[in-house]
Motif scaffolding. Sequence first.
Motif, mmCIF file in Angstrom:
data_model
loop_
_atom_site.group_PDB
_atom_site.id
_atom_site.type_symbol
_atom_site.label_atom_id
_atom_site.label_comp_id
_atom_site.label_asym_id
_atom_site.label_seq_id
_atom_site.Cartn_x
_atom_site.Cartn_y
_atom_site.Cartn_z
ATOM 1 N N ASP A 120 0.818 -1.219 0.000
ATOM 2 C CA ASP A 120 0.000 0.000 0.000
ATOM 3 C C ASP A 120 0.851 1.269 0.000
ATOM 4 O OD1 ASP A 120 -2.332 -1.401 -0.148
ATOM 5 O OD2 ASP A 120 -2.740 -1.381 2.008
ATOM 6 N N ARG A 121 2.091 1.147 0.449
ATOM 7 C CA ARG A 121 2.970 2.326 0.465
ATOM 8 C C ARG A 121 3.656 2.561 -0.887
ATOM 9 N NH1 ARG A 121 5.884 4.160 4.813
ATOM 10 N NH2 ARG A 121 7.095 5.221 3.207
ATOM 11 N N ASP A 123 4.182 3.829 -4.245
ATOM 12 C CA ASP A 123 3.505 4.876 -5.017
ATOM 13 C C ASP A 123 4.318 5.322 -6.227
ATOM 14 O OD1 ASP A 123 5.599 6.104 -3.815
ATOM 15 O OD2 ASP A 123 4.441 7.622 -2.737
ATOM 16 N N ASP A 130 13.245 3.937 1.776
ATOM 17 C CA ASP A 130 12.230 4.622 2.594
ATOM 18 C C ASP A 130 11.288 3.591 3.212
ATOM 19 O OD1 ASP A 130 13.335 6.961 1.630
ATOM 20 O OD2 ASP A 130 11.925 7.077 -0.059
ATOM 21 N N LEU A 131 10.917 2.591 2.398
ATOM 22 C CA LEU A 131 10.004 1.568 2.918
ATOM 23 C C LEU A 131 10.705 0.746 3.997
ATOM 24 C CD1 LEU A 131 8.262 0.229 -0.330
ATOM 25 C CD2 LEU A 131 7.642 2.149 1.105
ATOM 26 N N ASP A 134 10.590 1.970 7.506
ATOM 27 C CA ASP A 134 9.359 1.703 8.266
ATOM 28 C C ASP A 134 9.118 0.223 8.528
ATOM 29 O OD1 ASP A 134 8.907 4.342 8.292
ATOM 30 O OD2 ASP A 134 7.393 4.348 6.703
#
Length: 552
Positions: A120-121, A123, A130-131, A134
């Motif tokens: 879902d992240r 984009d 970056d992913l 998290d």
Amino acid sequence: MGEIYVYHDLFGYILKMSPDILAFLERFEGDRVLPEEVCRDNANAFGEMTPESFVGIFLQFGCLIIPGYDQLKDLWDYIPVRSRWNVWTRVGGTLTFYAAWGERELAKVALTEAETAIWDRIDGEAKLDDLAADFGKPAVSELVKKLAHNSVQALKLSALPMSFYKHKQHMKPPYLTSTMPYAPYDAKTDTLPPGFEDMFSPEGYYRHDVSDADAQFDHQETTLSHLFRRPHPALRGRTYGETLIDALKRRWASLEVGSGGKVKILEIGGGLGWVARHVTEALEKFGTEVTYHILELSPTLAAKQRENTAGLSVTIFEGDALTADLPGDDYDLVISNEMIGDLTAIKLTHAQLGMGGEEGIDDDAFEAGLDTLGIAGELVKKHTVPIGDAPDPFYLNVGAWQLIERLWGAIKPGGHAILTEFGELGRYPVLSTQLDHPELSIHFGQLTIVARSVGFETDYEFVMDLIDMNREMKGLATTRSYFRALTAALADHDIALDKFGYTKPMFLNLLGDKLRPGKTLGEIEYDNLEDRLMGLVPHEFKALLLTKPLSH
Ligand SMILES: C[S@@+](CC[C@H](N)C(=O)[O-])C[C@H]1O[C@@H](n2cnc3c(N)ncnc32)[C@H](O)[C@@H]1O
């Protein structure tokens, strides 16, 4: 010879390679291979190109790495991008992907909640780094391995964010939007598959009988008439057959289709029999007495036609339209819908005909060349078919020309014929890649010349104009692989998808409250009906309309 595409299971790169380049790449396999030695052994193997230049490309696209090197280390600066033609469902907060590339088995990949959160992240802008901040590197790299793999192809890795390509779509590397629907190939154990063109059978496709009639039209060879076999809003609530006969009766007043009229029709190559059924029903509704014959090559399809036209005045005859006796004569109308592309075509080269030399065509060599070509040469001469502008090599739709010659004897003076197929007025036949088998388009200009030479008056139309299709509507866009995957995804939710020209409201109606595009089902694409409907491109279909003058 077949072409090979090398797919990178981590980045999603797709590289087209000739077999010799792949063999060169394979030479690097093993721990003790010295690149200098491999290059030296292949020093003169690639003409102008040095082997080292290929090594550079192999390194750039991650096909070659230093032994023991972990490519996962390279991922983190890349940007994950969602592929085109993904099929997924979202149930209870988690995603399941469906993929069925080419003839491969269906791959069904269920994500965990954590993996769904990573997806879902994605984009097209955020880097994997970056992913990872998290979700952690192990979870992110596992997901990339799962979804970029050739059996799924749901994810690609890009060096640049998608915003970079916003007004420069043409600069996007093709692998980001392409998929690879081809059969797996192992250079060590598999024999090289034939090239697409070599798979083309000049004798015509239907000579090996069809095994499953319905599957043939749902998966292998969909036709426009098949997509409109049920009443359709783009045809004002009518079927293809109904609309077709309505258009023909308005065009040709001589067809006695009113009350008390009598019409004798021959259809060549009837598919599943829907055109026959709907034309006959529409005519009988006007009070017309109909005699409808189908001449069909495939026994399996003939059986299906009998089933689908049961109770109507339709008789099916089995035989080859180019050689069998036609079932009758004095026909008012002959219909050949999307079948002439299946007839014999012949491939020729300039060299065979003394064309393309410095001084243009050598007339003597051209004439002599034609004499060696059998029926193709005879017909070019007899009908003065212009072929001086042909590319090299080129095809001639000889079977379609022969069919037109045969129709002359079967149609009564004042009678008509309609032949539809995909093709262009001025384009030499090209192999279509839309179907499971290579099929040639029709050169309608040459077909028209043959028809006029035979004696017919001719007309040419876009099929979508003839049937007055509403071009403004949007329809479901699919590819063959995507359709298979979508069918499987919907079946898991008790929704039966068949090959039909679904408009947006029709498709939403089919889903009911079981799935919602964008929310619980993705990715659903709609396109203008004229540009793409299911896997077909409706504006490519044309009709040649023939009239046999009364004076004959
Ligand atoms: C692509 S399908 C089109 C079927 C149908 N007219 C439609 O619009 O859906 C081609 C049809 O032509 C038949 N066919 C192909 N070659 C033929 C031949 N030489 N003689 C008679 N029928 C043939 C096939 O078996 C099939 O029924």
